[in-house]
Design a protein around this motif. Structure first.
Motif, PDB file in Angstrom:
ATOM      1  N   VAL A  24       0.864  -1.188   0.000  1.00 39.25           N
ATOM      2  CA  VAL A  24       0.000   0.000   0.000  1.00 39.25           C
ATOM      3  C   VAL A  24       0.893   1.228   0.000  1.00 39.25           C
ATOM      4  N   ARG A  25       0.426   2.287  -0.612  1.00 37.38           N
ATOM      5  CA  ARG A  25       1.236   3.494  -0.806  1.00 37.38           C
ATOM      6  C   ARG A  25       1.803   4.053   0.499  1.00 37.38           C
ATOM      7  N   GLU A  26       1.073   3.910   1.587  1.00 40.28           N
ATOM      8  CA  GLU A  26       1.480   4.510   2.858  1.00 40.28           C
ATOM      9  C   GLU A  26       2.544   3.695   3.586  1.00 40.28           C
ATOM     10  N   ALA A  27       2.749   2.458   3.183  1.00 41.27           N
ATOM     11  CA  ALA A  27       3.710   1.582   3.858  1.00 41.27           C
ATOM     12  C   ALA A  27       5.128   2.107   3.661  1.00 41.27           C
ATOM     13  N   THR A  28       5.925   2.039   4.725  1.00 43.75           N
ATOM     14  CA  THR A  28       7.319   2.447   4.579  1.00 43.75           C
ATOM     15  C   THR A  28       8.116   1.291   3.985  1.00 43.75           C
ATOM     16  N   LEU A  29       9.179   1.646   3.299  1.00 46.36           N
ATOM     17  CA  LEU A  29      10.039   0.621   2.717  1.00 46.36           C
ATOM     18  C   LEU A  29      10.626  -0.260   3.812  1.00 46.36           C
ATOM     19  N   ALA A  30      10.977   0.360   4.949  1.00 43.55           N
ATOM     20  CA  ALA A  30      11.532  -0.402   6.067  1.00 43.55           C
ATOM     21  C   ALA A  30      10.520  -1.403   6.605  1.00 43.55           C
ATOM     22  N   ASP A  31       9.270  -0.965   6.784  1.00 49.38           N
ATOM     23  CA  ASP A  31       8.236  -1.871   7.297  1.00 49.38           C
ATOM     24  C   ASP A  31       7.981  -3.035   6.344  1.00 49.38           C
ATOM     25  N   LEU A  32       8.135  -2.784   5.047  1.00 52.78           N
ATOM     26  CA  LEU A  32       7.927  -3.837   4.054  1.00 52.78           C
ATOM     27  C   LEU A  32       9.143  -4.751   3.929  1.00 52.78           C
ATOM     28  N   GLY A  33      10.255  -4.320   4.527  1.00 52.61           N
ATOM     29  CA  GLY A  33      11.475  -5.116   4.433  1.00 52.61           C
ATOM     30  C   GLY A  33      12.172  -4.974   3.101  1.00 52.61           C
ATOM     31  N   ILE A  34      11.939  -3.855   2.401  1.00 58.29           N
ATOM     32  CA  ILE A  34      12.584  -3.621   1.107  1.00 58.29           C
ATOM     33  C   ILE A  34      13.970  -3.043   1.380  1.00 58.29           C
ATOM     34  N   SER A  35      14.986  -3.826   1.053  1.00 61.00           N
ATOM     35  CA  SER A  35      16.373  -3.426   1.298  1.00 61.00           C
ATOM     36  C   SER A  35      16.951  -2.720   0.080  1.00 61.00           C
ATOM     37  N   SER A  36      18.139  -2.168   0.246  1.00 57.86           N
ATOM     38  CA  SER A  36      18.802  -1.517  -0.887  1.00 57.86           C
ATOM     39  C   SER A  36      19.115  -2.544  -1.972  1.00 57.86           C
ATOM     40  N   LEU A  37      19.391  -3.778  -1.589  1.00 55.85           N
ATOM     41  CA  LEU A  37      19.618  -4.832  -2.576  1.00 55.85           C
ATOM     42  C   LEU A  37      18.342  -5.104  -3.377  1.00 55.85           C
TER      43      LEU A  37
END
Length: 83
Positions: A24-37
Motif C-alpha cells: 500500500v502506498r502509505e507503507a514504509t520501505l523499512a516496514d515492508l522489508g525492502i532493502s537496498s539490494l
C-alpha cells in the motif's frame, strides 16, 4: 513503453518477495522489508523491461512505497528528450 502503478507494484512484490496485498502506498520501505539490494534488483528489472536507465544513486531519499512508485513512474514515463 509506459508503466502503470499496478505493473510497478506487481514487479516490486515479485522482486522483493512480498505479498502483493501488503503493498500500500502509505507503507514504509523499512516496514515492508525492502532493502537496498531489493531496490537494485528492481532497477535492473525496470531497465530491462522498460528500456530506461535509473541509477540507484540518482534516486532521492524515499521512505514510503508511494514515493518510490511515483518517482519510478515519473522516470519511466518521461518523454524522451528530442534533439
Amino acid at each position: 513503453m509506459k508503466a502503470t502503478e499496478t505493473q510497478l507494484l506487481d514487479l516490486i512484490a515479485e522482486e522483493a518477495i512480498i505479498d502483493r496485498e501488503k503493498l500500500v502506498r502509505e507503507a514504509t520501505l523499512a516496514d515492508l522489508g525492502i532493502s537496498s539490494l531489493d531496490v537494485i534488483t528492481m532497477l535492473f528489472e525496470l531497465e530491462e523491461r522498460y528500456g530506461v536507465v535509473i541509477e540507484e544513486g540518482d534516486m532521492p531519499q524515499m521512505t514510503t512505497l508511494g514515493e518510490m512508485v511515483d518517482y519510478l513512474m515519473q522516470r519511466i514515463n518521461a518523454e524522451p528528450a528530442t534533439s
